[in-house]
Design a protein around this motif. Structure first.
Motif, short mmCIF file in Angstrom:
data_model
loop_
_atom_site.label_atom_id
_atom_site.label_comp_id
_atom_site.label_asym_id
_atom_site.label_seq_id
_atom_site.Cartn_x
_atom_site.Cartn_y
_atom_site.Cartn_z
N GLY A 179 0.78 -1.23 0.00
CA GLY A 179 0.00 0.00 0.00
C GLY A 179 0.81 1.28 0.00
N ASP A 180 2.16 1.17 -0.06
CA ASP A 180 2.99 2.37 -0.09
C ASP A 180 2.89 3.06 -1.46
N TYR A 181 3.17 4.35 -1.44
CA TYR A 181 3.24 5.11 -2.68
C TYR A 181 4.68 4.99 -3.19
N VAL A 182 4.90 4.18 -4.22
CA VAL A 182 6.24 3.97 -4.78
C VAL A 182 6.38 4.88 -5.99
N ASP A 183 7.09 5.97 -5.84
CA ASP A 183 7.23 6.95 -6.90
C ASP A 183 8.06 6.37 -8.05
N CYS A 184 7.60 6.59 -9.29
CA CYS A 184 8.32 6.09 -10.46
C CYS A 184 7.76 6.77 -11.69
N HIS A 185 8.42 6.57 -12.83
CA HIS A 185 7.88 7.02 -14.11
C HIS A 185 6.83 6.02 -14.55
N VAL A 186 5.58 6.43 -14.48
CA VAL A 186 4.48 5.56 -14.87
C VAL A 186 4.31 5.57 -16.39
N TRP A 187 4.58 6.74 -17.01
CA TRP A 187 4.28 6.93 -18.42
C TRP A 187 5.51 7.41 -19.19
N PRO A 188 6.23 6.54 -19.91
CA PRO A 188 7.33 6.98 -20.77
C PRO A 188 6.78 7.71 -22.00
N LEU A 189 7.25 8.94 -22.23
CA LEU A 189 6.66 9.77 -23.26
C LEU A 189 7.70 10.39 -24.18
N THR A 190 7.26 10.79 -25.35
CA THR A 190 8.01 11.63 -26.28
C THR A 190 7.00 12.67 -26.79
N PRO A 191 7.43 13.70 -27.50
CA PRO A 191 6.45 14.66 -28.02
C PRO A 191 5.37 14.01 -28.90
#
Length: 356
Positions: free
Chosen positions: A204-216
């Motif tokens: 249940g912890d908030y594990v910060d990470c890049h959820v969405w890899p993006l480009t323009p």
């Protein structure tokens, strides 16, 4: 340097008009109180941020500002952005630098931002380009993943997001990427760390990470799909290509006017976005050393634009220098030219000043 980056993020928007909310400023706010009437919001308060980043050399704890609002409630549950800032909304501008790629539910987050903006408010984004950071090995975000996260009601990054981030992240900088260096194949997180983060997520912890890899192009495509599906309340006013040597791109989203017919507003927003997408460059891999003949046209254009900006700044510096030299020489001449008692010296000096 900070002012120049802020100008790239803000574009043509005047932050002095109306109130501003910055999401996740951490130790490097884009907007300061000297620039605009601004409020800050993050997942936890300043004390929590300082504790979380203790020992992290990239974060100066003394530079973390006080947070006006935070998402984590006293019982440990996480509120939405709209819930957290409801008492202080609405805002004319919302600024989010390197935030949207972290949010567990992009659709819900964009709806929250629209909810706390004025009817004509703007969302100003700085977004890391996955090609020029540790996300280089990750598959770009898809509309299916984005909609699934929304339907699942994600308030924290999912197991999918945590695994993709920590299994695929590598040590690879923008400088290395633009120089054409191959990214390492070995991930930067040992498997034991990956398992530990997954266990935290499951607890249940908030594990910060890049959820969405993006480009323009990927981001523009996602927004077009979400507009078509009726999931977002924004038109895209601006989306930039990633500048040569940088790792981020910028976008300005303007809230759709809810007083208009939604279908018409959405159709116009998609047409405008199609024009912006057509102007974005092809996202082929960065040129490698020795590939001078294969440098994409947009890279050449970007370098030429940066050269023009540098020349303009140099011209201003030279103009200021020359003006200072003229004033200095005039002061020296006056100091060494004593006025005769009959006053002709004063008249002569005044004449020199009046001559072009």
């Amino acid at each position: 340097m900070r002012a120049a980056r802020r100008a790239r993020i803000v574009g043509d928007v005047d932050l002095r008009q109306g109130r501003c909310l910055e999401i996740g400023p951490l130790a490097n706010p884009v907007v300061s109180a000297e620039v605009a009437d601004v409020r800050y919001v993050d997942v936890v308060d300043r004390t929590g941020l300082v504790a979380h980043y203790e020992g992290n050399p990239a974060v100066d704890p003394d530079a973390i500002p006080e947070q006006h609002f935070w998402l984590t409630r006293p019982d440990g549950t996480v509120s939405t952005l709209a819930e957290a800032v409801a008492a202080d909304a609405p805002y004319q501008h919302v600024v989010a630098s390197h935030v949207i790629e972290h949010v567990p539910d992009m659709v819900g987050w964009l709806r929250d931002v629209a909810q706390v903006l004025t009817w004509d408010g703007a969302l100003l984004l700085a977004v890391p380009d996955r090609r020029y950071c540790f996300d280089v090995h990750r598959t770009p975000a898809t509309v299916g993943q984005v909609v699934q996260a929304h339907l699942d009601g994600d308030r924290t990054p999912s197991v999918r997001a945590v695994l993709d981030h920590f299994m695929r992240a590598v040590d690879h900088s923008a400088e290395q990427a633009w120089a054409g260096e191959e990214p390492p194949t070995q991930g930067s997180h040992p498997l034991d760390d990956v398992r530990r983060h997954v266990a935290r997520q499951q607890a249940g912890d908030y594990v910060d990470c890049h959820v969405w890899p993006l480009t323009p192009q990927v981001f523009a495509g996602l927004l077009d799909d979400l507009l078509a599906l009726g999931h977002v309340d924004f038109a895209v006013e601006r989306i930039t290509a990633t500048r040569v040597g940088d790792q981020e791109f910028y976008a300005t989203l303007r809230r759709l006017d809810r007083r208009r017919d939604p279908a018409v507003a959405t159709e116009e927003a998609r047409a405008a976005l199609a024009r912006l997408r057509a102007e974005l460059p092809d996202e082929s891999p960065s040129p490698r050393p020795g590939d001078a003949d294969l440098v994409p046209a947009h890279v050449v254009a970007d370098l030429e634009q940066q050269l023009t900006e540098t020349r303009e700044r140099l011209a201003k510096v030279r103009s200021a220098r020359d003006r200072a030299r003229r004033e200095r020489d005039r002061a020296r001449a006056e100091a060494t030219d004593p006025a005769p008692r009959d006053g002709t010296g004063l008249v002569a000096r005044l004449g020199r000043r009046l001559r072009p």
